[in-house]
Design an enzyme around this catalytic site. Structure first.
Site, PDB file in Angstrom:
ATOM      1  N   ASN A   9      -6.977  -9.141  -9.261  1.00 43.06           N
ATOM      2  CA  ASN A   9      -6.413  -7.986  -9.967  1.00 43.06           C
ATOM      3  C   ASN A   9      -4.943  -8.276 -10.211  1.00 43.06           C
ATOM      4  O   ASN A   9      -4.148  -8.292  -9.271  1.00 43.06           O
ATOM      5  CB  ASN A   9      -6.588  -6.732  -9.088  1.00 43.06           C
ATOM      6  N   LYS A  11      -2.860  -6.488 -11.837  1.00 42.21           N
ATOM      7  CA  LYS A  11      -2.064  -5.254 -11.944  1.00 42.21           C
ATOM      8  C   LYS A  11      -1.157  -5.327 -13.187  1.00 42.21           C
ATOM      9  O   LYS A  11      -1.559  -5.878 -14.196  1.00 42.21           O
ATOM     10  CB  LYS A  11      -1.264  -5.019 -10.670  1.00 42.21           C
ATOM     11  N   HIS A  95      -9.107   2.295  -8.794  1.00 42.16           N
ATOM     12  CA  HIS A  95      -8.235   1.563  -7.858  1.00 42.16           C
ATOM     13  C   HIS A  95      -7.314   2.568  -7.164  1.00 42.16           C
ATOM     14  O   HIS A  95      -6.900   3.564  -7.762  1.00 42.16           O
ATOM     15  CB  HIS A  95      -7.424   0.512  -8.623  1.00 42.16           C
ATOM     16  N   GLU A  97      -4.272   2.609  -6.596  1.00 33.33           N
ATOM     17  CA  GLU A  97      -3.018   2.903  -7.316  1.00 33.33           C
ATOM     18  C   GLU A  97      -3.263   3.900  -8.434  1.00 33.33           C
ATOM     19  O   GLU A  97      -2.401   4.717  -8.743  1.00 33.33           O
ATOM     20  CB  GLU A  97      -2.410   1.597  -7.852  1.00 33.33           C
ATOM     21  N   GLU A 167     -11.214  -1.054  -0.134  1.00 31.27           N
ATOM     22  CA  GLU A 167      -9.812  -1.440  -0.024  1.00 31.27           C
ATOM     23  C   GLU A 167      -9.065  -0.385   0.779  1.00 31.27           C
ATOM     24  O   GLU A 167      -8.632   0.636   0.220  1.00 31.27           O
ATOM     25  CB  GLU A 167      -9.185  -1.533  -1.414  1.00 31.27           C
ATOM     26  N   GLY A 173      -1.294  -4.798  -0.569  1.00 35.82           N
ATOM     27  CA  GLY A 173       0.069  -5.231  -0.858  1.00 35.82           C
ATOM     28  C   GLY A 173       1.006  -5.131   0.334  1.00 35.82           C
ATOM     29  O   GLY A 173       2.220  -5.208   0.180  1.00 35.82           O
ATOM     30  N   SER A 212      -4.681  -7.468   0.990  1.00 38.06           N
ATOM     31  CA  SER A 212      -3.971  -8.629   1.518  1.00 38.06           C
ATOM     32  C   SER A 212      -4.888  -9.804   1.866  1.00 38.06           C
ATOM     33  O   SER A 212      -4.651 -10.513   2.852  1.00 38.06           O
ATOM     34  CB  SER A 212      -3.107  -8.227   2.721  1.00 38.06           C
TER      35      SER A 212
HETATM   36  C1  PEP Z   1      -5.521  -5.014  -4.965  1.00 42.78           C
HETATM   37  O1  PEP Z   1      -4.785  -5.122  -5.920  1.00 42.78           O
HETATM   38  O2  PEP Z   1      -6.588  -4.423  -5.116  1.00 42.78           O
HETATM   39  C2  PEP Z   1      -5.134  -5.628  -3.691  1.00 42.78           C
HETATM   40  C3  PEP Z   1      -5.993  -5.626  -2.708  1.00 42.78           C
HETATM   41  O3  PEP Z   1      -3.880  -6.163  -3.607  1.00 42.78           O
HETATM   42  P1  PEP Z   1      -3.337  -7.184  -2.456  1.00 42.78           P
HETATM   43  O4  PEP Z   1      -4.348  -8.299  -2.375  1.00 42.78           O
HETATM   44  O5  PEP Z   1      -2.023  -7.647  -2.977  1.00 42.78           O
HETATM   45  O6  PEP Z   1      -3.250  -6.432  -1.181  1.00 42.78           O
END
Ligand code: PEP
Length: 250
Positions: A9, A11, A95, A97, A167, A173, A212
């Site tokens: 992803n 973003k 997601h 976010e 997630e 992040g 992460s």
């Molecule tokens: C994500 O964007 O869904 C995500 C899990 O980001 P990261 O791997 O940076 O934690």
């Protein structure tokens, strides 16, 4: 059995030329990968260029969001038909976010999931608890609501095409990954709830872990029986780290 899926992803990152240059590097590096399905989700503005670049390769492209109507007076929105037309086979839905900053709810997630499926896109539906919810001991309650409401009302064939991404919001992040045991516990719970909803689809549905994930922790996560892949943010932005991650099994 279920083919692992590794999804990146990107973003709100990368111009067209930046995106195409990373995709070129990934394309040659992944030419020999057969055991893992690969997906990249770049920004809307880069989708067409990136999709053209991956033609005749084993890289799939997905969008990061969609609107549920096919066309009309919805200024600023992008329909599933347009996403498909730009060369995508998948789309991220809900997601964290988008839930946090753009007011997405389980109801909008459900509308978007159905619209994606009706239009031939595989929805990657994101769910997960916040840190406060985990500390308050309501993780399973939150996850169950997100599944039952966000994924309600699908036909069995549609339910089998859904990809669920667990997630935990506190792991996105932040550099803090759920331990493989913590992730497996929630993944097994997700599969149990999904089995109650769609018993004939549950063995096919892939449940990704996100939060992460990197080349150092991916193989321990992937050893768990209910973890079918990863949704990766930061570690998918540079070709080198995503290549290492996808080739975790080598
Ligand atoms: C994500 O964007 O869904 C995500 C899990 O980001 P990261 O791997 O940076 O934690």
């Amino acid at each position: 059995m279920r083919k692992p899926l590794m999804a990146g992803n990107w973003k709100m990152n990368k111009t067209i030329s930046e995106a195409v240059s990373v995709i070129k590097a990934l394309k040659s590096a992944f030419a020999d990968v057969e055991d893992v399905e690969i997906l990249l989700c770049p920004t809307f503005t880069t989708l067409y260029a990136v999709s053209n670049e991956v033609k005749d390769s084993n890289i799939n492209i997905g969008a990061q969001n969609l609107f549920w109507e096919t066309k009309g007076a919805f200024t600023g929105e992008i329909s599933p038909v347009m996403i498909k037309d730009a060369g995508c086979s998948y789309v991220l839905v809900g997601h964290s976010e988008r839930r946090q900053y753009f007011g997405e709810t389980d109801e909008t997630v459900n509308k978007k999931t159905r619209a994606a499926l009706v239009n031939g896109l595989g929805p990657v539906v994101c769910i997960g608890e916040t840190l406060k919810e985990r500390e308050d001991g309501v993780t399973f309650k939150v996850i169950e609501k997100q599944i039952r409401e966000g994924l309600a009302g699908l036909a069995t064939e549609q339910a089998a095409l859904v990809v669920i991404a667990y997630e935990p919001v506190w792991a996105i992040g932040t550099g803090k990954t759920a331990t493989p045991d913590q992730a497996q516990e929630v993944h097994a719970f997700i599969r149990k709830v999904y089995a109650q909803m769609y018993k004939d689809a549950v063995d096919k549905v892939r449940i990704l872990y996100g939060g992460s994930v990197n080349s150092g922790n991916v193989s321990d996560l992937m050893k768990k029986p209910d973890i079918d892949g990863g949704l990766v943010g930061g570690a998918s932005l540079e070709a080198e780290s995503f290549i290492k991650l996808v080739k975790y099994f080598k």
